[in-house]
Design an enzyme around this catalytic site. Structure first.
Site, short mmCIF file in Angstrom:
data_model
loop_
_atom_site.label_atom_id
_atom_site.label_comp_id
_atom_site.label_asym_id
_atom_site.label_seq_id
_atom_site.Cartn_x
_atom_site.Cartn_y
_atom_site.Cartn_z
N ASP A 1 -2.63 36.65 60.13
CA ASP A 1 -2.30 35.70 59.07
C ASP A 1 -1.66 34.41 59.60
O ASP A 1 -1.72 33.36 58.95
CB ASP A 1 -1.31 36.32 58.07
CG ASP A 1 -1.97 37.33 57.14
OD1 ASP A 1 -3.21 37.37 57.07
OD2 ASP A 1 -1.23 38.09 56.48
N HIS B 1 7.45 33.72 52.94
CA HIS B 1 7.33 34.97 53.71
C HIS B 1 7.91 34.87 55.12
O HIS B 1 7.97 35.88 55.82
CB HIS B 1 5.85 35.38 53.86
CG HIS B 1 5.13 35.60 52.56
ND1 HIS B 1 5.58 36.48 51.60
CD2 HIS B 1 3.98 35.04 52.08
CE1 HIS B 1 4.73 36.46 50.57
NE2 HIS B 1 3.77 35.59 50.83
N GLY C 1 2.56 36.17 56.65
CA GLY C 1 1.87 35.72 55.44
C GLY C 1 1.68 34.21 55.34
O GLY C 1 2.05 33.61 54.33
N ASP D 1 5.21 32.35 42.70
CA ASP D 1 3.99 32.63 43.48
C ASP D 1 3.46 34.03 43.13
O ASP D 1 4.23 34.92 42.76
CB ASP D 1 4.36 32.56 44.96
CG ASP D 1 3.18 32.49 45.91
OD1 ASP D 1 2.92 31.41 46.45
OD2 ASP D 1 2.52 33.56 46.11
N HIS E 1 2.57 36.17 45.14
CA HIS E 1 3.07 37.14 46.13
C HIS E 1 4.61 37.21 46.10
O HIS E 1 5.28 36.20 45.88
CB HIS E 1 2.61 36.74 47.54
CG HIS E 1 1.11 36.74 47.69
ND1 HIS E 1 0.35 35.60 47.45
CD2 HIS E 1 0.25 37.73 48.01
CE1 HIS E 1 -0.94 35.90 47.64
NE2 HIS E 1 -1.02 37.19 47.97
N ASP F 1 -1.15 30.42 43.28
CA ASP F 1 -2.26 31.36 43.49
C ASP F 1 -2.39 32.35 42.33
O ASP F 1 -3.32 33.16 42.31
CB ASP F 1 -2.16 32.10 44.84
CG ASP F 1 -0.74 32.47 45.22
OD1 ASP F 1 0.17 32.34 44.38
OD2 ASP F 1 -0.54 32.91 46.37
N TYR G 1 -5.11 28.69 46.83
CA TYR G 1 -6.22 28.70 47.78
C TYR G 1 -7.49 28.06 47.22
O TYR G 1 -8.53 28.05 47.87
CB TYR G 1 -6.42 30.14 48.30
CG TYR G 1 -5.10 30.60 48.86
CD1 TYR G 1 -4.66 30.14 50.10
CD2 TYR G 1 -4.19 31.35 48.09
CE1 TYR G 1 -3.40 30.45 50.58
CE2 TYR G 1 -2.93 31.66 48.56
CZ TYR G 1 -2.54 31.21 49.81
OH TYR G 1 -1.28 31.48 50.28
O1 V1P Z 1 -2.79 41.36 53.53
C1 V1P Z 1 -2.39 40.75 54.51
C2 V1P Z 1 -2.17 41.37 55.85
C3 V1P Z 1 -3.16 42.36 56.29
N1 V1P Z 1 -2.10 43.07 56.95
C4 V1P Z 1 -2.11 44.43 57.04
C5 V1P Z 1 -1.16 42.35 56.06
N2 V1P Z 1 -2.11 39.45 54.48
C6 V1P Z 1 -2.32 38.62 53.32
C7 V1P Z 1 -1.31 37.48 53.36
C8 V1P Z 1 -1.19 36.74 52.09
C9 V1P Z 1 -0.19 35.62 52.23
C10 V1P Z 1 0.10 34.90 50.93
C11 V1P Z 1 0.94 33.67 51.16
C12 V1P Z 1 1.50 33.05 49.90
O2 V1P Z 1 2.44 33.87 49.29
C13 V1P Z 1 2.10 31.66 50.16
C14 V1P Z 1 3.05 31.33 51.03
O3 V1P Z 1 0.49 32.78 48.99
C15 V1P Z 1 -3.71 38.10 53.37
C16 V1P Z 1 -4.63 38.06 52.37
C17 V1P Z 1 -4.47 38.57 51.00
N3 V1P Z 1 -5.49 38.38 50.19
O4 V1P Z 1 -3.46 39.11 50.64
N4 V1P Z 1 -4.26 37.55 54.44
C18 V1P Z 1 -5.49 37.16 54.09
N5 V1P Z 1 -5.74 37.47 52.82
C19 V1P Z 1 -6.41 36.49 54.99
C20 V1P Z 1 -7.68 36.18 54.54
C21 V1P Z 1 -8.54 35.55 55.43
C22 V1P Z 1 -8.14 35.23 56.71
C23 V1P Z 1 -6.86 35.53 57.12
C24 V1P Z 1 -6.00 36.16 56.27
ZN ZN Z 2 0.97 33.64 47.27
#
Ligand code: V1P
Ligand code: ZN
Length: 404
Positions: free
Chosen positions: A104, A146, A154, A190, A192, A286, A330
């Protein structure tokens, strides 16, 4: 351009600079988003709003990169040494992973400058509030909720929200108008959970005689949904770890304006019990309909319970000095719509949602509607009345504990 309004205007400090836009636009999770946001605010003429009877004036403040000392108010020396020094940043992936710089949060060119500038931007916004220069400060490039003391997580590399809250707590102590210690409420909208911020204050507030900081995160929580944390659940006053100053309000899928209108009196009940002098709002978007996360079904404005309605209440009815920060989001053109609209609300002159997007370089990205609105979709709201009254009852008890 002037937009008619029934609310009183407040002066707004808006933090931006060419350097901040350039470096924030490199953030891997939100490439190009910062440029889109500030370009739309500019295209709607909000940078040149004249002071007037019905609306405030927007004053632009440019941040200067934060130094090691500013960042070390919260971050650990090891983490700062690793991310701020370009020579160590190219270390092995083993060391990067120790600091969360993987998946991330990949290392990217410009990371040291990004961390310094985003921290500086949120701190410039708090300085303007502490020095009495403004009633509302806005930093759309901040809101990295985060980031932890010693690791990135995150999509967040710098804990600007924590730094901002600490700065208000300390900086406002010197304000002549405050006879007692300033109280700061952190409200996170947010999708999250604000694990970085909540964790930062979970330990510090439990022992304090009169806690000066209260955090409330409204978010989606479900098994395995990021970030997984015991702090993201509804408060359990019977638990030994219960802390009435670090609060969570999880909402189910499809959360809509109706759900937010239903919980809002509860949010205000907590606010009234705590009586903050300052409120820091993380305005991650989001949870709006049309975001790729596709979990909530919140709309930008128009009706009771919408994001705009909530922000209007905070900015113009809560009687607190207010810091608005960015966060997730996003669908970049919807993020630009949302934060432009919220800026106009802060100014006391909400842009009509049916307004056409003005002609500017990014205009084609606003297809097909080419209007400002982010309407809700058709997703079903899974927050039942039974669950929402449980939330109400739980927080009513918590508010009583805070008041004591
Ligand atoms: O779910 C995870 C990771 C997988 N690991 C086991 C944990 N990460 C999420 C992070 C979301 C961050 C949100 C940030 C905010 O709160 C703003 C500051 O909005 C994640 C997700 C998801 N849908 O939760 N990472 C990704 N998607 C991701 C997608 C494509 C490429 C890289 C990361
Ligand atoms: Zn978020």
């Amino acid at each position: 351009m002037s937009h008619s309004s029934e609310v009183s205007g407040r002066n707004v400090c808006y933090v931006v600079s060419n350097e901040l836009v350039k470096i924030s636009s490199l953030l891997p999770s939100n490439k190009g988003r910062s440029l889109l946001v500030h370009s739309l605010v500019k295209a709607f003429g909000l940078f040149s709003m004249p002071p007037g009877k019905h609306y405030g004036r927007l004053v632009v403040v440019k941040p200067f990169p934060a130094d090691y000392k500013d960042l070390s108010v919260y971050h650990s020396r090891d983490y700062l040494d690793h991310i701020l020094s370009p020579s160590t940043s190219s270390l092995t992936s083993d060391v990067n992973s120790e600091y969360g710089l993987e998946e991330d949060c990949p290392y990217f060119t410009g990371l040291p400058e990004y961390v310094r500038l985003v921290a500086a931007a949120s701190l410039a916004a708090t300085d303007a509030l502490c020095q009495g220069h403004t009633d509302i400060s806005i930093c759309w490039d901040g809101g990295r909720h985060h980031a932890h003391k010693s690791y990135a997580s995150g999509f967040c590399y710098v804990a600007d929200c924590v730094l901002a809250v600490l700065s208000l707590k300390r900086g406002a102590s010197s304000m002549l108008t405050l006879s007692s210690k300033p109280r700061v409420m952190y409200l996170d909208l947010d999708l999250h959970f604000s694990d970085g911020v909540s964790q930062a204050f979970a330990s510090s507030s439990s022992g304090a005689a009169v806690p000066q900081i209260l955090t409330l995160s409204i978010h989606h929580a479900a098994p395995g949904f990021f970030p997984v944390s015991p702090l993201s659940a509804l408060p359990d006053p019977s638990s030994p770890s219960f802390n009435p100053f670090v609060l969570s309000m999880p909402l189910a899928r499809g959360a809509s304006n109706t759900t937010f209108a239903r919980i809002w009196p509860t949010v205000e009940r907590v606010k009234d019990a705590f009586q903050p002098n300052f409120v820091v709002v993380q305005c991650g978007v989001d949870g709006l309909a049309g975001d790729p996360c596709a979990i909530w079904n919140w709309s930008l404005g128009g009706v009771e319970g919408s994001l705009g309605w909530c922000i209007e209440r905070i900015c113009h009815e809560w009687n607190c000095k207010t810091l608005l920060l960015g966060g997730g989001g996003y669908n970049s053109s919807n993020v630009a719509r949302a934060w432009t609209y919220l800026t106009s609300i802060a100014l006391g002159s909400p842009i009509p949602l049916e307004s056409d997007i003005p002609d500017h370089d990014a205009f084609p990205l606003y297809a097909p509607s080419f209007t400002l609105d982010v309407p809700s979709g058709t997703m079903q709201d899974q927050n039942t009345e039974k669950y929402l009254s449980e939330v109400e009852e739980c927080f009513s008890y918590v508010a009583g504990v805070i008041e004591k």
